[in-house]
Scaffold this motif. Structure first.
Motif, PDB file in Angstrom:
ATOM      1  N   ASN A 168       0.813  -1.215   0.000  1.00  0.00           N
ATOM      2  CA  ASN A 168       0.000   0.000   0.000  1.00  0.00           C
ATOM      3  C   ASN A 168       0.851   1.271   0.000  1.00  0.00           C
ATOM      4  O   ASN A 168       0.326   2.371  -0.110  1.00  0.00           O
ATOM      5  CB  ASN A 168      -0.982   0.015   1.183  1.00  0.00           C
ATOM      6  CG  ASN A 168      -0.285  -0.068   2.516  1.00  0.00           C
ATOM      7  OD1 ASN A 168       0.370  -1.066   2.809  1.00  0.00           O
ATOM      8  ND2 ASN A 168      -0.403   0.973   3.312  1.00  0.00           N
ATOM      9  N   LEU A 169       2.186   1.119   0.130  1.00  0.00           N
ATOM     10  CA  LEU A 169       3.083   2.281   0.086  1.00  0.00           C
ATOM     11  C   LEU A 169       4.314   1.929  -0.744  1.00  0.00           C
ATOM     12  O   LEU A 169       4.810   0.796  -0.672  1.00  0.00           O
ATOM     13  CB  LEU A 169       3.508   2.665   1.516  1.00  0.00           C
ATOM     14  CG  LEU A 169       4.320   3.942   1.657  1.00  0.00           C
ATOM     15  CD1 LEU A 169       3.415   5.168   1.482  1.00  0.00           C
ATOM     16  CD2 LEU A 169       5.002   4.018   3.041  1.00  0.00           C
ATOM     17  N   GLU A 170       4.785   2.914  -1.475  1.00  0.00           N
ATOM     18  CA  GLU A 170       6.011   2.728  -2.270  1.00  0.00           C
ATOM     19  C   GLU A 170       7.142   2.225  -1.367  1.00  0.00           C
ATOM     20  O   GLU A 170       7.344   2.761  -0.277  1.00  0.00           O
ATOM     21  CB  GLU A 170       6.406   4.089  -2.875  1.00  0.00           C
ATOM     22  CG  GLU A 170       7.686   4.047  -3.676  1.00  0.00           C
ATOM     23  CD  GLU A 170       8.103   5.452  -4.161  1.00  0.00           C
ATOM     24  OE1 GLU A 170       7.447   6.443  -3.779  1.00  0.00           O
ATOM     25  OE2 GLU A 170       9.076   5.531  -4.907  1.00  0.00           O
ATOM     26  N   PRO A 171       7.882   1.231  -1.808  1.00  0.00           N
ATOM     27  CA  PRO A 171       8.977   0.743  -0.963  1.00  0.00           C
ATOM     28  C   PRO A 171      10.041   1.817  -0.750  1.00  0.00           C
ATOM     29  O   PRO A 171      10.295   2.625  -1.637  1.00  0.00           O
ATOM     30  CB  PRO A 171       9.543  -0.448  -1.742  1.00  0.00           C
ATOM     31  CG  PRO A 171       8.937  -0.410  -3.098  1.00  0.00           C
ATOM     32  CD  PRO A 171       7.729   0.446  -3.046  1.00  0.00           C
ATOM     33  N   CYS A 172      10.644   1.797   0.433  1.00  0.00           N
ATOM     34  CA  CYS A 172      11.631   2.838   0.749  1.00  0.00           C
ATOM     35  C   CYS A 172      12.944   2.559   0.027  1.00  0.00           C
ATOM     36  O   CYS A 172      13.207   1.461  -0.436  1.00  0.00           O
ATOM     37  CB  CYS A 172      11.836   2.944   2.254  1.00  0.00           C
ATOM     38  SG  CYS A 172      12.752   1.554   2.951  1.00  0.00           S
ATOM     39  N   PRO A 197      10.803  12.565   1.935  1.00  0.00           N
ATOM     40  CA  PRO A 197      11.901  12.788   0.984  1.00  0.00           C
ATOM     41  C   PRO A 197      13.116  11.913   1.253  1.00  0.00           C
ATOM     42  O   PRO A 197      13.849  11.560   0.330  1.00  0.00           O
ATOM     43  CB  PRO A 197      12.242  14.277   1.184  1.00  0.00           C
ATOM     44  CG  PRO A 197      11.575  14.698   2.451  1.00  0.00           C
ATOM     45  CD  PRO A 197      10.451  13.758   2.702  1.00  0.00           C
ATOM     46  N   ILE A 198      13.287  11.509   2.510  1.00  0.00           N
ATOM     47  CA  ILE A 198      14.455  10.687   2.844  1.00  0.00           C
ATOM     48  C   ILE A 198      14.287   9.262   2.311  1.00  0.00           C
ATOM     49  O   ILE A 198      15.246   8.614   1.911  1.00  0.00           O
ATOM     50  CB  ILE A 198      14.643  10.624   4.378  1.00  0.00           C
ATOM     51  CG1 ILE A 198      14.765  12.045   4.943  1.00  0.00           C
ATOM     52  CG2 ILE A 198      15.859   9.795   4.765  1.00  0.00           C
ATOM     53  CD1 ILE A 198      14.460  12.136   6.424  1.00  0.00           C
ATOM     54  N   ALA A 199      13.045   8.784   2.299  1.00  0.00           N
ATOM     55  CA  ALA A 199      12.804   7.383   1.934  1.00  0.00           C
ATOM     56  C   ALA A 199      12.412   7.206   0.471  1.00  0.00           C
ATOM     57  O   ALA A 199      12.465   6.104  -0.065  1.00  0.00           O
ATOM     58  CB  ALA A 199      11.701   6.811   2.830  1.00  0.00           C
ATOM     59  N   ALA A 200      12.004   8.302  -0.195  1.00  0.00           N
ATOM     60  CA  ALA A 200      11.399   8.220  -1.533  1.00  0.00           C
ATOM     61  C   ALA A 200      12.376   7.705  -2.602  1.00  0.00           C
ATOM     62  O   ALA A 200      13.585   7.644  -2.377  1.00  0.00           O
ATOM     63  CB  ALA A 200      10.873   9.591  -1.936  1.00  0.00           C
ATOM     64  N   GLY A 201      11.813   7.342  -3.752  1.00  0.00           N
ATOM     65  CA  GLY A 201      12.656   6.955  -4.889  1.00  0.00           C
ATOM     66  C   GLY A 201      12.763   5.458  -5.093  1.00  0.00           C
ATOM     67  O   GLY A 201      13.433   5.002  -6.018  1.00  0.00           O
ATOM     68  N   GLY A 202      12.075   4.693  -4.235  1.00  0.00           N
ATOM     69  CA  GLY A 202      12.170   3.231  -4.331  1.00  0.00           C
ATOM     70  C   GLY A 202      11.666   2.695  -5.658  1.00  0.00           C
ATOM     71  O   GLY A 202      12.281   1.797  -6.242  1.00  0.00           O
ATOM     72  N   ALA A 203      10.565   3.244  -6.148  1.00  0.00           N
ATOM     73  CA  ALA A 203       9.960   2.729  -7.373  1.00  0.00           C
ATOM     74  C   ALA A 203      10.896   2.937  -8.570  1.00  0.00           C
ATOM     75  O   ALA A 203      11.078   2.035  -9.394  1.00  0.00           O
ATOM     76  CB  ALA A 203       8.615   3.401  -7.617  1.00  0.00           C
ATOM     77  N   PHE A 212       0.458  10.121   9.003  1.00  0.00           N
ATOM     78  CA  PHE A 212       1.844  10.105   8.517  1.00  0.00           C
ATOM     79  C   PHE A 212       2.031  11.107   7.372  1.00  0.00           C
ATOM     80  O   PHE A 212       2.975  11.888   7.357  1.00  0.00           O
ATOM     81  CB  PHE A 212       2.179   8.679   8.062  1.00  0.00           C
ATOM     82  CG  PHE A 212       3.500   8.530   7.360  1.00  0.00           C
ATOM     83  CD1 PHE A 212       4.687   8.497   8.071  1.00  0.00           C
ATOM     84  CD2 PHE A 212       3.550   8.409   5.968  1.00  0.00           C
ATOM     85  CE1 PHE A 212       5.913   8.353   7.419  1.00  0.00           C
ATOM     86  CE2 PHE A 212       4.770   8.262   5.314  1.00  0.00           C
ATOM     87  CZ  PHE A 212       5.954   8.241   6.035  1.00  0.00           C
ATOM     88  N   PHE A 213       1.099  11.077   6.400  1.00  0.00           N
ATOM     89  CA  PHE A 213       1.256  11.954   5.236  1.00  0.00           C
ATOM     90  C   PHE A 213       1.209  13.430   5.641  1.00  0.00           C
ATOM     91  O   PHE A 213       2.019  14.234   5.211  1.00  0.00           O
ATOM     92  CB  PHE A 213       0.171  11.676   4.184  1.00  0.00           C
ATOM     93  CG  PHE A 213       0.285  10.305   3.556  1.00  0.00           C
ATOM     94  CD1 PHE A 213       1.517   9.815   3.165  1.00  0.00           C
ATOM     95  CD2 PHE A 213      -0.835   9.513   3.360  1.00  0.00           C
ATOM     96  CE1 PHE A 213       1.641   8.553   2.587  1.00  0.00           C
ATOM     97  CE2 PHE A 213      -0.731   8.244   2.794  1.00  0.00           C
ATOM     98  CZ  PHE A 213       0.506   7.769   2.403  1.00  0.00           C
ATOM     99  N   LYS A 214       0.245  13.792   6.491  1.00  0.00           N
ATOM    100  CA  LYS A 214       0.159  15.205   6.864  1.00  0.00           C
ATOM    101  C   LYS A 214       1.428  15.628   7.597  1.00  0.00           C
ATOM    102  O   LYS A 214       1.992  16.686   7.342  1.00  0.00           O
ATOM    103  CB  LYS A 214      -1.064  15.481   7.747  1.00  0.00           C
ATOM    104  CG  LYS A 214      -1.138  16.970   8.092  1.00  0.00           C
ATOM    105  CD  LYS A 214      -2.378  17.398   8.847  1.00  0.00           C
ATOM    106  CE  LYS A 214      -2.298  18.889   9.151  1.00  0.00           C
ATOM    107  NZ  LYS A 214      -3.337  19.358  10.066  1.00  0.00           N
ATOM    108  N   VAL A 261       0.365   4.123  -3.269  1.00  0.00           N
ATOM    109  CA  VAL A 261       0.700   5.562  -3.241  1.00  0.00           C
ATOM    110  C   VAL A 261       2.190   5.761  -3.001  1.00  0.00           C
ATOM    111  O   VAL A 261       2.839   4.931  -2.355  1.00  0.00           O
ATOM    112  CB  VAL A 261      -0.116   6.313  -2.150  1.00  0.00           C
ATOM    113  CG1 VAL A 261      -1.596   6.326  -2.493  1.00  0.00           C
ATOM    114  CG2 VAL A 261       0.100   5.719  -0.776  1.00  0.00           C
ATOM    115  N   PRO A 262       2.743   6.871  -3.510  1.00  0.00           N
ATOM    116  CA  PRO A 262       4.171   7.137  -3.296  1.00  0.00           C
ATOM    117  C   PRO A 262       4.461   7.497  -1.840  1.00  0.00           C
ATOM    118  O   PRO A 262       3.581   7.965  -1.127  1.00  0.00           O
ATOM    119  CB  PRO A 262       4.456   8.336  -4.208  1.00  0.00           C
ATOM    120  CG  PRO A 262       3.142   8.980  -4.444  1.00  0.00           C
ATOM    121  CD  PRO A 262       2.118   7.892  -4.354  1.00  0.00           C
ATOM    122  N   ASP A 263       5.688   7.257  -1.421  1.00  0.00           N
ATOM    123  CA  ASP A 263       6.118   7.661  -0.085  1.00  0.00           C
ATOM    124  C   ASP A 263       6.544   9.123  -0.150  1.00  0.00           C
ATOM    125  O   ASP A 263       7.517   9.462  -0.823  1.00  0.00           O
ATOM    126  CB  ASP A 263       7.295   6.777   0.371  1.00  0.00           C
ATOM    127  CG  ASP A 263       7.666   7.029   1.828  1.00  0.00           C
ATOM    128  OD1 ASP A 263       7.289   8.091   2.362  1.00  0.00           O
ATOM    129  OD2 ASP A 263       8.331   6.164   2.437  1.00  0.00           O
TER     130      ASP A 263
END
Ligand code: AOF
Ligand code: ZN
Length: 412
Positions: A76-80, A110-116, A142-144, A105-107
């Motif tokens: 349910n969340l983009e892998p880190c 900013p520190i964890a993003a980019g997995g996809a 978490f998102f907010k 949905v994307p993570d």
């Protein structure tokens, strides 16, 4: 034509169901579930159980071992893509030979993003957006917090059909049903903080603990936050009982007596000082900011009439309202209503809330409402009211281990 088959949708639904097992356990992390599928069958599944614990996909892949080769992974969340307390999951996925990853949905972290992107570079097929609305909704705290550095604010309230929160003699236990009160404990169990005003603290003497029932265990209690501008609350209230564990935060004005502040701190409590709003009451947005600065991602306001009016009318700080209406009338021009304060002068000043859910909770009417200006994780989001499992009584039954409506009575 739908972009996804019923089978694909069912696998992602299972990932979301698993993710929800983390309700109240994972903050400051998101709730994540993982389902690993090979030849149309689930071969492993897992969920993230808390900070420092393995991420959902890493746990599922560890369970599958070499069988993971050529499988499809539903998240349910983009892998880190980062080394934090654990990770990065992107590399674990690449190593394990998974051939396709679905994520909702994307993570936004900013520190964890980019997995996809990392997966695609490594030749793994990536499918984005399956059950995105549910996934946005599930991790709104978490998102907010990640996007705005502010906590998600929920307001819970219970009233009669004529909007009264007590009778003319002040009798208020209980207006809402057992099921509604249990649901409130379920929300308490999932938030990082609970906030009340001084009148509620003095009159109801609540403990403000989350007491989920059945097989559900609490790891951490939410922080207790109480507004007391001049620090006049009696110290023998349950809130100040050291046995409760964890901090009680008392929010005062700058004018409060210095000795009273020192005393509270000496007893192990936390005192925050905040400015006043134009109404003369403590500025609620300043209180919410302090809650965010403490690293807390969500807060549940359980207001009396004054605090409800500050939150909803004067300061408009609420992201989601859970409102329970008991099918009774209480009457009385002097008995207290949901909202106190000064009130609006004209109808043109009223702003409409969105009705996300209009249903039942036990015998009560359960409304889930979204005020204008509330946080939405995605611009397109058609929010499904699953925060706190607004509509999913089966999920609650599963989480707590027996019939949600029949569970034991809850005190405050
Ligand atoms: C995933 N799967 O199950 C979770 C993710 O401190 P760490 O290493 O646990 O990293 C926390 C961050 O990782 C968190 O802020 C979020 O961006 C992401 N959470 N990611 O791939 C998971 N819980
Ligand atoms: Zn990860």
């Amino acid at each position: 034509m739908a972009r996804w088959t019923p089978k694909e949708t069912a696998f992602m639904r299972e990932a979301l169901r698993l993710a929800r097992q983390g309700w109240g356990l994972v903050s400051p992390n998101p709730m994540v579930g993982a389902v690993l599928v090979k030849k149309g069958k689930i071969i492993a599944k897992s969920w993230h159980t808390g900070p420092g614990q393995p991420h959902a996909e890493a746990a599922a892949l560890a369970e599958a071992g070499s069988k993971a080769k050529g499988s499809e992974l539903y998240l349910n969340l983009e892998p880190c893509n980062h080394q934090g307390r654990t990770g990065p999951c992107s590399e674990v996925i690449i190593q394990s030979g998974v051939s396709k990853v679905y994520y909702s949905v994307p993570d936004p972290n900013p520190i964890a993003a980019g997995g996809a992107n990392r997966l695609e570079e490594a030749g793994i097929q990536v499918d984005r957006g399956l059950l995105a609305d549910e996934a946005w909704d599930l991790n709104q705290f978490f998102f907010k917090y990640v996007i705005q550095k502010k906590p998600f604010v929920i307001l819970k309230t219970a009233a009669s059909l004529d909007g009264k929160i007590a009778t003319r003699t002040g009798d208020s236990r209980w207006i809402s049903s057992k099921a509604s009160r249990n649901f409130s404990h379920h929300i308490r169990a999932g938030v990082d903080a609970v906030l009340i005003g001084r009148t509620t603290a003095a009159k109801d003497n609540p403990e403000l603990s989350a007491r989920p029932w059945g097989r559900r265990k609490m790891h951490n209690q939410p922080w207790r936050v109480v507004l007391d501008p001049l620090l006049k609350l009696p110290r023998d209230l349950k809130l100040f009982d050291p046995k409760l564990g964890g901090p009680t935060v008392v929010v005062s004005s700058f004018e409060a007596d210095q000795k009273a502040k020192d005393n509270l701190r000496r007893q192990g409590h936390t005192v925050w000082e905040v400015p006043k709003a134009p109404s003369g009451l403590l500025s609620l947005s300043a209180v919410i900011d302090e809650i965010g600065k403490a690293g807390l991602q969500s807060v549940l306001i359980e207001p009396g009439a004054t605090l409800a009016s500050s939150a909803l009318i004067e300061e408009n700080v609420v992201d989601l309202i859970h409102m329970f209406m008991a099918p009774i009338f209480l009457g009385g021009s002097d008995s207290p209503s949901l909202l106190g304060g000064r009130g609006l002068d004209t109808l043109s000043l009223a702003s409409e809330v969105d009705i996300l859910k209009l249903g039942r909770m036990g015998p009560d009417i359960h409304l889930v409402l979204r005020p204008q200006g509330a946080f939405a994780a995605a611009p397109h989001q058609t929010v499904s009211p699953v925060i706190g499992y607004g509509s999913l009584n089966e999920d609650l039954d599963e989480l707590y281990g027996h019939d949600f409506d029949q569970s034991q009575d809850q005190d405050r």
